[in-house]
Design an enzyme around this catalytic site. Sequence first.
Site, short mmCIF file in Angstrom:
data_model
loop_
_atom_site.label_atom_id
_atom_site.label_comp_id
_atom_site.label_asym_id
_atom_site.label_seq_id
_atom_site.Cartn_x
_atom_site.Cartn_y
_atom_site.Cartn_z
N ASP A 195 -0.60 -11.80 3.59
CA ASP A 195 -1.61 -12.85 3.52
C ASP A 195 -2.45 -12.71 4.80
OD1 ASP A 195 -2.94 -15.32 2.88
OD2 ASP A 195 -1.63 -16.27 4.36
N ASP A 197 -5.04 -15.47 6.33
CA ASP A 197 -5.17 -16.67 7.15
C ASP A 197 -3.81 -17.18 7.61
OD1 ASP A 197 -7.81 -16.38 6.58
OD2 ASP A 197 -7.99 -18.18 5.35
N GLU A 204 -7.60 -20.40 10.01
CA GLU A 204 -8.09 -20.31 8.64
C GLU A 204 -9.59 -20.03 8.66
OE1 GLU A 204 -6.25 -20.85 5.75
OE2 GLU A 204 -4.39 -21.02 6.92
N ARG A 240 -13.52 -26.83 -1.07
CA ARG A 240 -13.84 -26.44 0.30
C ARG A 240 -15.09 -25.56 0.37
NH1 ARG A 240 -8.37 -23.87 2.12
NH2 ARG A 240 -8.20 -23.52 -0.12
N SER A 283 -5.55 -12.07 -0.14
CA SER A 283 -5.96 -13.30 0.53
C SER A 283 -6.74 -14.23 -0.39
CB SER A 283 -6.82 -12.95 1.76
OG SER A 283 -7.33 -14.11 2.36
N GLY A 284 -6.51 -15.51 -0.17
CA GLY A 284 -7.36 -16.52 -0.79
C GLY A 284 -8.62 -16.75 0.02
N LYS A 328 -2.35 -13.56 -6.55
CA LYS A 328 -1.79 -12.77 -5.45
C LYS A 328 -0.67 -11.87 -5.94
CE LYS A 328 -2.93 -15.29 -1.26
NZ LYS A 328 -2.41 -15.70 0.05
N ASP A 351 2.43 -17.34 4.35
CA ASP A 351 2.78 -18.59 5.04
C ASP A 351 2.65 -19.85 4.19
OD1 ASP A 351 0.02 -20.25 6.43
OD2 ASP A 351 -0.15 -18.49 5.14
N ASN A 354 0.64 -20.96 -1.81
CA ASN A 354 -0.05 -20.03 -2.71
C ASN A 354 0.48 -18.60 -2.57
OD1 ASN A 354 -1.26 -19.83 -0.11
ND2 ASN A 354 -3.06 -18.87 -1.01
#
Length: 417
Positions: A195, A197, A204, A240, A283-284, A328, A351, A354
């Site tokens: 991941d 962030d 983030e 967001r 990654s998101g 993911k 972390d 998700n």
Amino acid sequence: MGTSESDRGTATETTVLITVTGPDKPGVTSVLLAALSRHGVSLLDVEQVVIRGRLTLGVLVTSPGDPEDLQDQLEDAMATVGMQVDVEIGANSVSGAPLSTHAVVVLGSPVTARAFSTIARTLAAQEVNIDSIRGIADYPVTGLELMVTAPATEDALAETRLRTALAEVAAKEKVDVAVERAGLARRAKRLIVFDVDSTLIQGEVIEMLAAHAGVEEEVRKVTEAAMRGEIDFAESLRQRVATLTGLDETVIDQVAERIELTPGARTTIRTLRRLGFRCGVVSGGFRQVIEPLAHELELDFVHANTLEVVDGKLTGQVIGEIVDRPGKAVALRRFAAEAGVPMEQTVAVGDGANDIDMLNAAGLGIAFQAKPALREVADTALSHPFLDAVLFILGVTRDEVEAADARDGLLRRVPLS
């Protein structure tokens, strides 16, 4: 029936265990073996360990002659190099002991005697025998690796109980404890995904973008709720990203320039690449920010969301399907298929909530400074803020890392705050 000379020799052989201790120096082994060779002994086993310059060398032999005479000569020989020798005549010569079943890695800053004692007591309560212990790191955390043998059982719950018991000790004693199956499977990992962030990088990205729009606090609250699993990630991302509507696309480059890698990230990826790992990120976050970093780190795979930009402005939307929790895991499987790596040979590090599906899909799932929702399902959890601890979980030692870095002129230790 008569007895041959060779039969009589075999019948009178005595098993002897020799243990040599003292300051490590060149020539100790050669002096010992020269003395043994004069008695025509046969070697059964040899083990050596050096701890902070102190040598312990154990040799198991069969001796065809007088073992007491052998003992006297060994004591005289080892005295010439300033070493102590202990001789056990008639030692148990059982060979072919089963291989260790598990590796238990203990990481802490520090690892206290109390913590280690509690771990040892917990293993004993689970009828797990410690076969060997070695130090694997002294920076940025202390690392110890225990090779252990668990009772032979087909009960899958027994391993779960062991992991649970050690996890409780880890939480109480403020150390990290990882349990892995020993053997080839542990050393066969070939692909790792991170991941981004709060894992590969600090902070983030979306909050850094939101700061330019003056909505950082609002976005942070939504991010934290999503990472805890309280809000659907895809919906939280839409909320967001919508706050970024109208921002000039130049903020993307500004944020990319401010990104700070997690301590140990470069060391981790550099070392894994030396070992032949394929390395990537899932990654998101946003491809426009991540790709320059991925190029710098020479990553093999990148999968992330793409911010929509029209006429030089962010529209507050992402292009295409959102990279969410299921996405993911899909990306990890695709990377593995492209690389020709079986899923059991993959590692995933994350972390947040998700990352759950991705860590569950991987052969080894590592929760890094993670939220409780992820720690509960991960194979192991790391609580210290140094990404290179991942290497120790994989069986790589700090000495091996630094020896490789020294050859490339990269060796340095950054003072820890």
